[in-house]
Design an enzyme around this catalytic site. Sequence first.
Site, short mmCIF file in Angstrom:
data_model
loop_
_atom_site.label_atom_id
_atom_site.label_comp_id
_atom_site.label_asym_id
_atom_site.label_seq_id
_atom_site.Cartn_x
_atom_site.Cartn_y
_atom_site.Cartn_z
N ASP A 25 56.13 42.73 48.34
CA ASP A 25 54.89 43.11 47.68
C ASP A 25 54.54 41.94 46.75
OD1 ASP A 25 52.95 43.98 45.99
OD2 ASP A 25 54.00 45.78 45.32
N GLN A 60 51.74 40.59 42.47
CA GLN A 60 51.83 39.89 41.17
C GLN A 60 52.53 38.55 41.32
OE1 GLN A 60 50.25 41.16 38.64
NE2 GLN A 60 49.94 43.24 39.34
N LYS A 110 43.21 40.64 42.67
CA LYS A 110 44.09 40.13 41.61
C LYS A 110 44.14 38.60 41.65
CE LYS A 110 46.99 44.24 41.88
NZ LYS A 110 46.82 45.02 40.66
#
Length: 409
Positions: free
Chosen positions: A202, A205, A228
Site C-alpha cells: 500500500d 503514503q 495524495k
Amino acid sequence: MKTKFDYKGIRSEFPFLSRKVNQKPIIYLDSAASSQKPQNVIDQLVKTYSQSYSNIHRGLHTLSEEATNSYEEVRLKIARFINAYSKEEIIFTSGATMSINLIANSYGLSKLKPNDEIIITVAEHHANIIPWQMLCEKTGAKLIAVPVDKDGSFHISALKQRITKNTRIISVPHVSNVLGTVFPIKEISQIAHENKAICVVDGCQGVTHMPVDIQDLNCDFYVFSGHKLYGPSGIGVCWGRAEILADMPPFLGGGDMIDNVEIDSSTFAIPPSRFEAGTPPIAECIALGAAVDFVTKIGMKNIENHEKSVLSYGHQRLASVKGLSFVGTSPNKSGVISFTLKSAHPHDISTLIDQDGVAIRAGHHCAQPLMKFLNLNSTARASVAIYTEPEDFDALAISLEKVNRIFGA
Ligand code: PLP
C-alpha cells in the site's frame, strides 16, 4: 530555520496558499489525507475538459484519439515514474482502495483456499484490512496481523515469526499514515518470495514522499491514489507484475475489458484493459500525468530531503509544547507527525486551531486496529508535502499553546 531546498518558488505554484481561513493565512498540515494541487494540474484538468475531452479507446474521431493518446501517455509516464517493467503493468483504478479490492477479488479469490493465510500489520489503513477480511470470509483464509513496537518501529523478526507454510499474501504499507514508519519493503518482499507468497504494498503514503523503484523494492503489487500525489481524486494506480496480472481473472465486468462477447459467455482483453471496465476518469488521469510531471521536475529525492528537514524541525518545535506526546517515533519516519495533547481531545484541538487557519487531521485516521493496539481512541496528525515550510510548525505550536491555555494546562 532554513531548509536547503528552495521551496518558496514551488509554493508559488499552489494557488490554495493565497487563501485565508478564518481571516488567517492557511497553514495546511493535512496533506496525508489529500494533497493540494499545483497550477499545472489544475490547468491540465481545465484544458482537457475545454479542448480535448472525449471518451477513450472507442472513438475514431480526433477528440477521442487525442484523449486516448493522452490517457495512454500517462500510463507510460507512471510506469517510468515507479520504474515498472512495462506500461502494461499499470492499471488505472479509482484509487488505492479500489486497487487493493481489485487484488483481493481477482488474485485473492482465484488463488486462495481455506486455511491459507494473509499477513498484514496492525498499522494498516482500513483500505488494507477490509478487502482482505472480505476475502477471508469468501475463501476461508485467515488474516494475521504483525504487531509493531510501541514507538511504531517494524521488525522483520516479528513478521518471520508469523509466516507459515500457508502464507500466500503479505500486504503492508510503504509508510504508515499514522506513525510515519517507513516499512522495509525490500526485505519484506524477499521474505515473501522465499516463502512462495506475494508482497502487496500500500504505497499511498510512500510514493508521495520518496523515489519509488518497484524493481528495486521487488514487490509484486504497489498501489497508490492520485489525490495524495498532487493529482485529482478519482484516479489511482495498481501496479502488478505482468506475469501475475496475466494469470488473473477480471474483477469488474463491462465495456473496454472484453475481447469477444456472446450472450452466454465472453472472453476478456489482456491486461491492463482486462482490469479497466467502463469509462475511467479520463481528464483526472491526464491531470495525474501533469502531477507526475510536476514532482519529476522537482525530483522525488529533493522532495524527500525537503520534507525530512521540515519534519525534523516539526518534531523539534512541537516537543516544546507542554503536555504533547508523539505517537510514532521510529527512527525511519516520513510524512506525518501524530500526537496527543494532555489538555484536549484531538477533535477539540483540530476545531480550535482551525480558528487560526491551521488544518490538521484528528481521529482514528482509518486505522482503528492501530488505535486499539496503542490504547488510544484518536490522535491529532500534522502531515507534510512539498509546499510545507518550517514556519507552518511554528504556527501549529503557537496554536497548540493557545489550546493549552484555553483548557487550563
Ligand atoms: N492507505 C493509506 C496508507 C492511506 O493513507 C489511505 C488514505 O488515507 C488509503 C490507503 C486509502 O486511499 P484512498 O481513500 O485514496 O483509496
